[in-house]
Structure formats: structure tokens, C-alpha cells
Design an enzyme around this catalytic site. Structure first.
Site, mmCIF file in Angstrom:
data_model
loop_
_atom_site.group_PDB
_atom_site.id
_atom_site.type_symbol
_atom_site.label_atom_id
_atom_site.label_comp_id
_atom_site.label_asym_id
_atom_site.label_seq_id
_atom_site.Cartn_x
_atom_site.Cartn_y
_atom_site.Cartn_z
ATOM 1 N N GLU A 207 33.384 66.160 -62.547
ATOM 2 C CA GLU A 207 33.896 67.680 -62.179
ATOM 3 C C GLU A 207 34.473 67.603 -60.740
ATOM 4 O O GLU A 207 35.653 68.476 -60.376
ATOM 5 C CB GLU A 207 32.832 68.511 -62.316
ATOM 6 N N HIS B 18 38.114 66.817 -60.966
ATOM 7 C CA HIS B 18 38.976 67.982 -61.279
ATOM 8 C C HIS B 18 39.247 68.759 -59.984
ATOM 9 O O HIS B 18 40.461 69.242 -59.754
ATOM 10 C CB HIS B 18 38.222 69.001 -62.353
#
Length: 299
Positions: A146, A149
Site C-alpha cells: 500500500e 501505491h
């Protein structure tokens, strides 16, 4: 039937608001007595094609908290929350970004997502199920994915891609409607008329929208491979592969992630049918695991 009426009413409302707004801004109507003004049409479509994507991007953190029920960790209340904050802080430092807000959302499926309008004002959240069932090194790998990202600027890039595609969907739908109207006027008929024109626009937007959705889905799948690679760099290839394997074992559980943030989750389950693969926001977990193993082998 009501859904269709609401869709038509919304589309008509957008056209009316757009026409008034552009007129106030000094932009000429794109339909004139001489035909279609492509410059005015492109400006019209760009403004309203980008607007929805950018608004969604700027309110993404607020929407994520509301729709997932994520509870932001302000002051850690236990050792797990403290470890979670410390891990996100460490991974963020290694990735070269500001530490995102960290939250936990009440879903039993192991999942996580990242969102936010820029890499230094983001949110990373994990599900309660993920914390309960994964080992610390696997959780760290999911968090690294994450963070990947966020560091890659995926939320902003996806919003821009969606906005550009929205622009061209609106543009070509209206060009098609104009061409159909012009063809019908060749025999001195009245052409499509306003409602006929709008009906063709709606149908064309649906068709072009499906094509645009497939392109957005392809880009989203590409982002997942990059985020997996970032997770492997930050947390180790073995941990990232093990985390994806654990997620694969849980794909039969109900997916509780809201559609709005499905593209930013670490998994959406397995896709088997061709159409599912074309419009899937995530590649199959088997392919993601294979890509990580091949990358590790090449090193």
C-alpha cells in the site's frame, strides 16, 4: 425503469449545468447552425470529464473513512496499534514519503487499501481480519504494498487517466450523435430532435464507457504489479509472496470492500471468466505471485 430515468435525468442536468457554466465563461455552444464546434465540444467534455475524477480524488480520504468505517489511530490503545503505526512510519521513511494516516476497518476478510489526493497526504488502512489472521511479516508486506501505491502516486495517476477517458467518452458520444443527426437530415427530415439526440448520446456513452472501463482496469492491473514490486523491495520478496498466498487462500470469503475503493485494495479475489479478467482492477493472485518469483529469480 426508475434507474434509467434517473440516469437520463442526471445526464440532462449535467448538460444544462455545463451549457450555462460554459456560456458564463465565454465558451461558445458546441452545436451551432453551421454544425459542430469541435474546440468548444472538447473544452466542454474536458471540464466535465475531469471534474468528477478530481472531485473524487480530493474527497477520497473522507469517503474512505465513511464508507469503510475505518477508525484512524490517533493515539495507540494497544501494542498492535503501536506496531502498526511504527511499521507504516518506517516503511514510509524508506519509500521517501510523509507518514500516511493509519486506520483499521471492520471487515473479516483480509484486505487493505491506500487512498489520498497526494503522496504526502494519504491514508493506509487494514482490515481487522488481516490483523487477526496474518503473521507480522505478512502484514508488513501488505502495508509495504500500500505504501508502494502511495509512493508511486497511483491515486493521482488513476484519477487523471479516468478524467481523460471520461473526456473522450463524452466527446466521441456527441460526435456520433451529431453524425447520426446529420445523416438523417440528408432527406430534409428534422433529424433526431433533442430527445433522440440525447438518447444516441446516452447509448454511445455506455458503449464508449465500457471501452474506457477496460482501459482503466488494464492500467489498474499494471499498478498492482508495480505496488507488489515496491512491497517486495520494502518488506522482502518472500514476505510479499507469502502475503499474497495467504490472500489467495481467503478468496472464498465475502468481499466487504466498497466499490469506490476496490481498485486501491490489495486484492479483490480471483477472476476466472474472460470478461471478469478484462474489467478486473487486480490481476489474478497466481499471476502476481509468479511475477514476484520471476523477479526474485532474476536478481
Amino acid at each position: 425503469m426508475m434507474r434509467i430515468l434517473l440516469f437520463l435525468a442526471t445526464n440532462l442536468a449535467v448538460i444544462v449545468v455545463a451549457s450555462i457554466t460554459l456560456r458564463l465563461l465565454g465558451v461558445e455552444p458546441y452545436l451551432t447552425a453551421q454544425g459542430i464546434n469541435f474546440n468548444a465540444l472538447l473544452i466542454f467534455c474536458f471540464i466535465f470529464g475531469m471534474a468528477g475524477s478530481l472531485v473524487s480524488l480530493f474527497i477520497s480520504k473522507w469517503m474512505a473513512k465513511k464508507t469503510t468505517g475505518a477508525v484512524i489511530i490517533e493515539q495507540p490503545s494497544n501494542s498492535t496499534e503501536q506496531w502498526l503505526l511504527d511499521t507504516v512510519r518506517e516503511l514510509s521513511r524508506d519509500a521517501g514519503i510523509e507518514t500516511p494516516e493509519v486506520g483499521i476497518f471492520p471487515a473479516q476478510q483480509s484486505n487493505a487499501f491506500a487512498t489520498g489526493w497526494n503522496k504526502n497526504d494519504a491514508l493506509v488502512a487494514v482490515s481487522a481480519g488481516l490483523l487477526n489472521r496474518m503473521r507480522p511479516e505478512e502484514i508488513r508486506a501488505v502495508l509495504a504494498h500500500e505504501i508502494g501505491h502511495v509512493a508511486n502516486g497511483d491515486m493521482v495517476t488513476l484519477a487523471l487517466v479516468q478524467g481523460v477517458l471520461n473526456t473522450f467518452v463524452m466527446f466521441f458520444a456527441r460526435v456520433v450523435a451529431h453524425l447520426v443527426d446529420s445523416f438523417l437530415r440528408r432527406d430534409d427530415s428534422e433529424g433526431l430532435g433533442f430527445f433522440g439526440y440525447m438518447a444516441v448520446v446516452v447509448v454511445a456513452e455506455i458503449v464508449f464507457g465500457l471501452i474506457a472501463s477496460a482501459i482503466v482496469a488494464w492500467f489498474s492491473r499494471f499498478r498492482e504489479y508495480r505496488a507488489d514490486a515496491a512491497g517486495a523491495r520494502l518488506a522482502g520478496s518472500g514476505a510479499m509472496i507469502n502475503a499474497l498466498a495467504r490472500l489467495k487462500a481467503e478468496t472464498q470469503m465475502p468481499d466487504q470492500m466498497p466499490d469506490t475503493f476496490r481498485a486501491f485494495a490489495i486484492t479483490t479475489g480471483q477472476t476466472r471468466k474472460l470478461m471478469e479478467k478484462v474489467f478486473a482492477s487486480h490481476p489474478p493472485l497466481d499471476e502476481r505471485i509468479r511475477a514476484l518469483k520471476e523477479a526474485a529469480y532474476r536478481q
